[in-house]
Design a protein around this motif. Structure first.
Motif, PDB file in Angstrom:
ATOM      1  N   ILE B 185       0.851  -1.197   0.000  1.00 11.81           N
ATOM      2  CA  ILE B 185       0.000   0.000   0.000  1.00 11.81           C
ATOM      3  C   ILE B 185       0.886   1.247   0.000  1.00 11.81           C
ATOM      4  CG2 ILE B 185      -2.101   1.013   0.972  1.00 11.81           C
ATOM      5  CD1 ILE B 185      -2.006  -0.952   3.234  1.00 11.81           C
ATOM      6  N   THR B 186       1.902   1.238   0.859  1.00 15.10           N
ATOM      7  CA  THR B 186       2.646   2.472   1.073  1.00 15.10           C
ATOM      8  C   THR B 186       4.054   2.399   0.518  1.00 15.10           C
ATOM      9  OG1 THR B 186       2.974   1.565   3.252  1.00 15.10           O
ATOM     10  CG2 THR B 186       1.394   3.359   3.037  1.00 15.10           C
ATOM     11  N   PHE B 187       4.445   1.240   0.058  1.00 13.89           N
ATOM     12  CA  PHE B 187       5.763   1.039  -0.533  1.00 13.89           C
ATOM     13  C   PHE B 187       6.027   2.058  -1.654  1.00 13.89           C
ATOM     14  CE2 PHE B 187       7.816  -1.025  -4.188  1.00 13.89           C
ATOM     15  CZ  PHE B 187       9.083  -1.211  -3.671  1.00 13.89           C
ATOM     16  N   ALA B 188       5.026   2.159  -2.536  1.00 14.28           N
ATOM     17  CA  ALA B 188       5.200   3.056  -3.680  1.00 14.28           C
ATOM     18  C   ALA B 188       5.326   4.511  -3.237  1.00 14.28           C
ATOM     19  CB  ALA B 188       4.010   2.896  -4.629  1.00 14.28           C
ATOM     20  N   GLN B 189       4.590   4.859  -2.192  1.00 15.11           N
ATOM     21  CA  GLN B 189       4.675   6.235  -1.683  1.00 15.11           C
ATOM     22  C   GLN B 189       6.082   6.525  -1.184  1.00 15.11           C
ATOM     23  OE1 GLN B 189       2.351   8.259  -2.072  1.00 15.11           O
ATOM     24  NE2 GLN B 189       0.342   7.277  -1.910  1.00 15.11           N
ATOM     25  N   ILE B 190       6.660   5.542  -0.486  1.00 15.31           N
ATOM     26  CA  ILE B 190       7.997   5.761   0.074  1.00 15.31           C
ATOM     27  C   ILE B 190       9.020   5.883  -1.045  1.00 15.31           C
ATOM     28  CG2 ILE B 190       9.810   4.670   1.450  1.00 15.31           C
ATOM     29  CD1 ILE B 190       7.931   4.194   3.536  1.00 15.31           C
ATOM     30  N   VAL B 191       8.879   5.074  -2.091  1.00 16.81           N
ATOM     31  CA  VAL B 191       9.777   5.190  -3.238  1.00 16.81           C
ATOM     32  C   VAL B 191       9.739   6.617  -3.776  1.00 16.81           C
ATOM     33  CG1 VAL B 191      10.115   4.510  -5.643  1.00 16.81           C
ATOM     34  CG2 VAL B 191       9.619   2.769  -3.925  1.00 16.81           C
ATOM     35  N   ARG B 192       8.526   7.112  -3.988  1.00 16.10           N
ATOM     36  CA  ARG B 192       8.387   8.429  -4.615  1.00 16.10           C
ATOM     37  C   ARG B 192       8.860   9.547  -3.686  1.00 16.10           C
ATOM     38  NH1 ARG B 192       4.170   9.168  -8.824  1.00 16.10           N
ATOM     39  NH2 ARG B 192       4.657   7.433 -10.207  1.00 16.10           N
ATOM     40  N   LEU B 193       8.557   9.379  -2.418  1.00 16.35           N
ATOM     41  CA  LEU B 193       8.958  10.393  -1.445  1.00 16.35           C
ATOM     42  C   LEU B 193      10.479  10.453  -1.343  1.00 16.35           C
ATOM     43  CD1 LEU B 193       7.041  12.118   0.189  1.00 16.35           C
ATOM     44  CD2 LEU B 193       7.244  10.508   2.070  1.00 16.35           C
ATOM     45  N   VAL B 243      -1.591   3.502  10.032  1.00 13.34           N
ATOM     46  CA  VAL B 243      -2.368   3.037   8.874  1.00 13.34           C
ATOM     47  C   VAL B 243      -2.235   1.527   8.731  1.00 13.34           C
ATOM     48  CG1 VAL B 243      -2.634   3.198   6.380  1.00 13.34           C
ATOM     49  CG2 VAL B 243      -2.090   5.237   7.700  1.00 13.34           C
ATOM     50  N   LEU B 244      -1.023   1.028   8.952  1.00 13.06           N
ATOM     51  CA  LEU B 244      -0.788  -0.414   8.833  1.00 13.06           C
ATOM     52  C   LEU B 244      -1.618  -1.175   9.861  1.00 13.06           C
ATOM     53  CD1 LEU B 244       3.048  -0.838   8.276  1.00 13.06           C
ATOM     54  CD2 LEU B 244       1.203  -1.097   6.644  1.00 13.06           C
ATOM     55  N   LEU B 245      -1.637  -0.686  11.097  1.00 12.70           N
ATOM     56  CA  LEU B 245      -2.400  -1.376  12.148  1.00 12.70           C
ATOM     57  C   LEU B 245      -3.861  -1.470  11.764  1.00 12.70           C
ATOM     58  CD1 LEU B 245      -1.014  -0.097  15.547  1.00 12.70           C
ATOM     59  CD2 LEU B 245      -0.822  -2.354  14.546  1.00 12.70           C
ATOM     60  N   VAL B 246      -4.392  -0.379  11.255  1.00 11.17           N
ATOM     61  CA  VAL B 246      -5.812  -0.374  10.913  1.00 11.17           C
ATOM     62  C   VAL B 246      -6.033  -1.054   9.569  1.00 11.17           C
ATOM     63  CG1 VAL B 246      -7.828   1.068  10.603  1.00 11.17           C
ATOM     64  CG2 VAL B 246      -6.045   1.758  12.190  1.00 11.17           C
ATOM     65  N   GLY B 247      -5.168  -0.695   8.595  1.00 11.29           N
ATOM     66  CA  GLY B 247      -5.322  -1.239   7.248  1.00 11.29           C
ATOM     67  C   GLY B 247      -5.105  -2.730   7.177  1.00 11.29           C
TER      68      GLY B 247
END
Lengths: 537, 309
Positions: B185-193, B243-247
Motif C-alpha cells: 500500500i505504502t511502498f510506492a509512496q515511500i519510493v516516490r517520497l 495506517v498499517l495497524l488499521v489497514g
C-alpha cells in the motif's frame, strides 16, 4: 561520530524488531498421516457463545458441540433419527415419553451418563435466569415458563437409566427433536463452574477436546477421538481440527491450496467456478434452509382479506424464481415449491395451490388488477434486507421482476446491519416487506411451520393468524403416526399457499467441497458434513 | 528532553479519554440491538432478552455504560466478549500478531522503498528511474484487496511457495506474503517520497561542498544525501504505522491472520462495545507512542532539530 550514533540507532531498531518478531513465533505442528489416525481439517468459525449445548445456536459452535456430545439420538445422512445414548423412547399418547438410556456410559472425565445427567442439563437449559439461548426448546415440557424461574415439573428420574418426560400438550414430533444439541446431557462437574465449562467442555460424543485449552479463540479448535464413545457415529479418522475463518474466501483459498480437507461454505465469488475447480469433489445439494420474504398483515393493502390475498398471490407469481436462482445464485439455490425443505421427510412439491409459486406474468397482472378494483394501489413495494449479508443482488432482482411484471414501483430497502433489521422487525416498526429465512433445528415439517406461522408463535414476525391453520398443526401434533401427522402438516401448508403470510423464494443449497486427501465426505440434513465418517489417506 | 517526553505523555491522557468516549458513543449509536442479532432469524423471548441486556449493561443509558466501562478498565477489567473470553485476553492474543505483521511490512516497505527511491533519485531520468515510477504508479492505483487476492492466488495456490492462509500461531514464514501485500500500500509512496527528497538534497550547497572537498560518492551518498533525505520519509513511515495497524483489516481477512484487524471487524459486526473500544484505545496508545518515538528520531537525523525545555 555522528555516523556511529545513527548506526547504533539502526542496530537497536533492528534488534527490537527481531525480538518482537521472534518473541511470539511458534511453529505449526504437522498433522500426522496414516489411515485411521489422520486428523482432518475442516472449516469453522469462532463460536459466538461459550460451548454449552443449550447456549449454542449457530453453526460455528454447533458443529463443535455436535462432535463432542452425544444426545439421546443423532441424525444420519438422510436426516433420520438414530438412537445414540438412548436405548428406547416410548410413548402411547405423544404426551408422556419414557426414555431408557444405555447403561455404563461415561463422560470423558468419568462422570456417568445417566438419567440424572439429562434431567439436570435440561433443567439448567430451561431456567430463565440461566439465560440460555436455546431455552425455547423446552417450552413444551410441563413446568416451563418464559416469565419466571420455574423447574420443569414434567421431568422425572425413574431409575439411573430411565426418565420420563411429560409435555403440556401432545407433540408427535418430540422424539424427533431429541437429536438437537439443546437436549444433550451435561456432566456433574459442569454445574460447579459453567463459565469454565463453556471454555473447555467435557462431553460424551465421538470426539473430545485434544486438551483443556484446545479452543484457541479465533484460530482453531483441536478435537481427537473419544475412545469411550459407544454410539453409531464411530470416527473413521483420528480427529478433527476446525480452523476458524473470518471469510469464506480465505477458507476456499485454503481448500485449493491444499491446507483444508473439508469445506461446507463456498464463497459467492466462487459460485461460477468451484464445480470446475473441484470436479467430483464439489457438493451442491438442497439443504434445510428455507428463504422467503414476509409481508406483514398490518401493511395497507396487504391485510388478511380478499384484496391482500390477491396482491400477495400476484407478487408471488411475478417473481421468476428459476431465472433468479440461475443467474444470481448460479444454481446454488433451488426454487421453492412449499414452505419447508426437500431434505425433510414429508416434503412435497405438488401441494394444492403450489402454482402460486410459479412465474406467471399474465395471471399476476390479472390478480393485481382485480385487487386494484377493490382498492386502488399507489406507492412503492419495498423489500427490506440487511446489507451486511450479501442480499442486495437477489433483492434487486426480485424487485425488478415484480416491477417489470406488475408495472408498479418496487425496490429494495437496505438496513445497514442485521441487528438493525432484526430490531425493526421485532419492534414491529418496519413498514415494508422484509427478508426472512429459516434454518430448521431438527428435521421435521412442524419446525418450519409452528414457530413461524402459528398464532402468536415466537418467530411469527408478520403476525399471521388463521384458526384453520392452527387447528391442523394441532391435529398433526397430537397423532402418534408420522405419516398421518405429515398429512395434516401438508394440509396446513395448503392454507399457507392461499394466505401467503410469507412469499416462499427458494431453498438454500449446501455448497462445499473436499480435498484430494479425504474420502467419504457426506453432508447431513443440516448442511454440516458428517465429520466422523470422513476418511483421510 | 525528559521534560519534553513527560509533557507529551501528559498530553496523551485527554486524547485517550476523548477517543474512548467518542468510540464508545459511536458503538452505542450503532442502530439495532446486538443481542437480537445473536438469535439469527429467530425471535427470542422478551424475558430472556431483558436478562441478557442487564448482564451486558445494555439497559443503562449511554453515559452510565461508559463510566461502568471506564471504572472496569481502572480495575484492570476490560469486560468480556459474547463468547465469554475476557477482552484483555483477546488483546494479549491478537496485538502481538498484528504488530509482528506491521513491523515486517514496515521493514519491507522502508528498506525496499528507500533503496529503490535512492537509486531512482540518483539516476533521475534513466531507465531504472522510469520503470520504478511506472511500477510504483501501478501499486498506488491498485486496491489492496486486488493485490492480496492476486498474491494469494499466484504464490499460494498456483506456485505453492507460501501458505494460502496463515496457520495457527501466525509463524513468521506464513506472514511473509501478507506482509508484502500490506507493505505494497505504502511502498510506492515511500519510493516516490525518497526519490523526490534525494533529488532535492543533491542540489543543496552542502552536497556540492562535499564533492568539492573531494569526498567519495561512497561517503557522500549515505551520509550527506540519504540521511538528510530521510526526514520526510521517516515522518511518513511513522504515521503509516498507524495506517498499517488499521489497514491490516483487509489483509488479515483475506489471509485469515488472527490479528487485530480481523477481530475488530468481527467485534464491530457483533456490536460488542467493550471489545471495540478496548481495541481502539490500545491502537491510539500505540499511535501516540510511535509518534513520540519519531519526534525523538528527528533529533538523531538532524541535530538542528532539538527538543529543549
Amino acid at each position: 561520530m555522528k555516523i556511529r550514533r545513527l548506526g547504533i540507532g539502526v542496530i537497536a531498531l533492528a534488534a527490537a524488531s527481531a525480538l518482537a518478531l521472534s518473541g511470539c513465533a511458534s511453529g505449526s505442528s504437522d498433522t500426522p498421516t496414516g489411515s485411521s489416525s489422520a486428523v482432518i481439517t475442516a472449516n469453522g468459525s469462532e463460536p459466538q457463545n461459550p460451548l454449552i449445548p443449550t447456549n449454542t445456536n449457530e453453526t460455528g459452535g454447533g458443529r463443535i458441540v455436535d462432535s463432542i456430545f452425544a444426545g439421546l439420538e443423532y441424525y444420519d445422512a438422510t436426516g433420520a433419527p438414530q438412537l445414540d445414548v438412548a436405548e428406547s423412547i416410548d410413548t402411547t399418547d405423544s404426551k408422556t415419553f419414557t426414555i431408557k438410556i444405555k447403561p455404563d456410559l461415561t463422560f470423558t472425565n468419568g462422570d456417568p451418563v445417566d438419567a440424572q445427567s439429562f434431567v439436570d442439563a435440561w433443567q439448567f437449559g430451561a431456567l430463565l435466569s440461566n439465560e440460555q439461548l436455546n431455552s425455547y426448546f423446552f417450552e413444551d415440557i410441563e413446568g416451563f415458563s418464559y416469565d419466571e424461574d420455574s423447574p420443569l415439573t414434567g421431568l422425572t428420574v425413574v431409575d439411573p437409566t430411565t426418565f420420563t418426560v411429560t409435555l403440556k400438550e401432545p407433540r408427535a414430533d418430540f422424539p424427533l427433536r431429541l437429536g438437537y444439541s439443546a437436549f444433550y446431557p451435561l456432566p456433574k462437574s459442569a454445574f460447579a463452574d459453567m463459565d469454565a465449562f463453556g471454555q473447555s467442555p467435557i462431553g460424551n460424543g465421538p470426539y473430545k477436546l485434544a486438551s483443556a485449552d484446545a479452543w484457541q479463540h479465533n484460530e482453531k479448535i483441536d478435537l481427537v477421538v473419544n475412545d469411550e464413545y459407544k454410539g453409531g457415529r464411530k470416527p473413521a479418522n483420528g480427529g478433527v481440527t476446525f480452523v476458524f475463518y473470518a471469510s469464506q474466501d480465505a477458507a476456499y483459498a485454503d481448500l485449493l491450496g491444499g491446507n483444508l480437507d473439508v469445506l461446507d461454505a463456498v464463497p459467492d465469488s466462487a459460485f461460477g467456478t468451484y464445480e470446475s475447480d473441484l470436479g467430483d469433489r464439489a457438493v451442491n445439494q438442497p439443504s434445510a434452509v428455507f428463504q422467503s420474504f414476509t409481508i406483514p398483515e398490518r401493511l395497507a393493502h396487504f391485510g388478511n382479506d380478499e384484496e391482500g390475498k390477491l396482491r400477495r398471490a400476484a407478487i408471488s407469481m411475478a417473481i421468476n424464481r428459476d431465472e433468479i436462482t440461475d443467474v444470481i445464485f448460479q444454481g446454488t439455490r433451488t426454487p421453492a415449491s412449499d414452505f419447508t425443505s426437500p431434505v425433510i421427510e414429508g416434503w412435497s412439491d405438488s401441494l394444492e395451490g403450489a402454482d402460486v409459486l410459479k412465474f406467471n406474468a399474465d395471471e399476476a397482472k390479472k390478480l393485481w388488477a382485480q385487487a386494484d378494483a377493490i382498492s386502488p394501489w399507489s406507492g412503492t413495494f419495498q423489500i427490506a434486507y440487511n446489507s451486511d449479508g450479501g442480499h442486495q443482488g437477489w433483492v434487486d432482482a426480485v424487485s425488478n421482476s415484480i416491477k417489470n411484471t406488475l408495472g408498479i414501483d418496487a425496490s429494495g430497502a437496505p438496513y445497514p446491519t442485521f441487528a438493525e433489521q432484526r430490531t425493526a422487525i421485532t419492534d414491529r416498526t418496519i413498514q415494508t416487506a422484509f427478508r426472512t429465512g429459516w434454518q430448521a433445528d431438527y428435521p421435521g415439517l412442524f419446525n418450519f411451520l409452528g414457530p413461524l406461522y402459528a398464532t402468536n408463535a415466537s418467530s411469527n414476525d408478520g403476525d399471521y393468524s388463521n384458526p384453520d391453520f392452527d387447528a391442523l398443526l394441532q391435529a398433526g401434533s397430537s397423532t402418534t403416526d408420522t405419516a398421518e401427522a405429515n398429512d395434516d402438516f401438508q394440509k396446513a401448508q395448503e392454507i399457507l399457499l392461499k394466505d401467503l403470510p410469507a412469499i416462499p423464494l427458494w431453498y438454500s443449497n449446501v455448497t462445499g467441497g473436499s480435498s484430494e486427501a479425504v474420502a467419504d465426505v457426506q453432508f447431513g440434513w443440516n448442511s454440516v458434513p458428517l465429520y466422523y465418517a470422513v476418511t483421510k489417506s | 528532553m525528559a521534560g519534553y517526553i513527560f509533557r507529551r505523555i501528559l498530553q496523551a491522557i485527554p486524547v485517550l479519554l476523548g477517543t474512548t468516549f467518542l468510540i464508545y458513543f459511536m458503538v452505542f449509536a450503532m442502530p439495532g440491538d446486538p443481542l437480537l442479532a445473536l438469535f439469527g432469524d429467530k425471535t427470542p423471548n422478551p424475558a430472556l432478552l431483558e436478562r441478557l441486556r442487564q448482564e451486558y449493561h445494555l439497559d443503562q443509558p449511554f453515559i452510565v455504560q461508559y463510566f461502568l466501562y471506564l471504572g472496569g478498565i481502572l480495575r484492570g477489567d476490560f469486560g468480556t466478549s459474547f463468547s465469554g473470553e475476557p477482552v484483555s485476553e483477546i488483546l494479549a492474543r491478537t496485538f502481538p500478531v498484528t504488530i509482528r505483521l506491521a513491523i515486517m511490512a514496515l521493514f519491507i516497505e522502508f528498506v525496499g522503498g528507500v533503496l529503490i527511491g535512492l537509486v531512482s533519485g540518483l539516476r533521475k531520468g534513466k531507465l531504472f528511474d522510469a520503470s520504478a515510477l511506472v511500477i510504483s504508479l501501478i501499486f498506488i492505483s491498485l486496491p489492496i484487496f486486488v493485490i492480496a487476492f492476486v498474491g494469494q492466488f499466484i504464490f499460494g495456490i498456483q506456485l505453492g511457495w507460501a501458505r494460502t492462509t496463515v496457520s495457527s500461531g501466525a509463524p513468521i514464514q506464513d506472514l511473509i506474503l501478507p506482509a508484502f501485500v500490506l507493505a505494497s500500500i505504502t511502498f510506492a509512496q515511500i519510493v516516490r517520497l525518497t526519490r523526490a527528497s534525494v533529488i532535492e538534497t543533491q542540489t543543496l550547497d552542502f552536497v556540492r561542498t562535499a564533492y568539492g572537498k573531494g569526498l567519495t560518492r561512497r561517503r557522500i551518498i549515505p551520509v550527506h544525501i540519504l540521511r538528510n533525505s530521510l526526514i520526510p520519509v521517516v515522518t511518513y513511515a511513522a504515521t503509516d504505522f498507524g495506517v498499517l495497524l488499521v489497514g491490516a483489516t483487509v489483509t488479515e481477512g483475506i489471509f485469515n491472520v488472527p490479528g487485530v484487524g480481523r477481530t475488530l471487524y468481527q467485534a464491530i459486526i457483533r456490536g460488542e462495545g467493550p471489545t471495540v473500544v478496548s481495541f481502539v484505545t490500545v491502537m491510539v496508545l500505540i499511535y501516540l507512542v510511535v509518534n513520540l518515538v519519531v519526534d525523538l528520531l528527528y533529533g538523531l537525523l538532524d541535530p538542528r532539530i532539538r527538543y529543549v525545555k
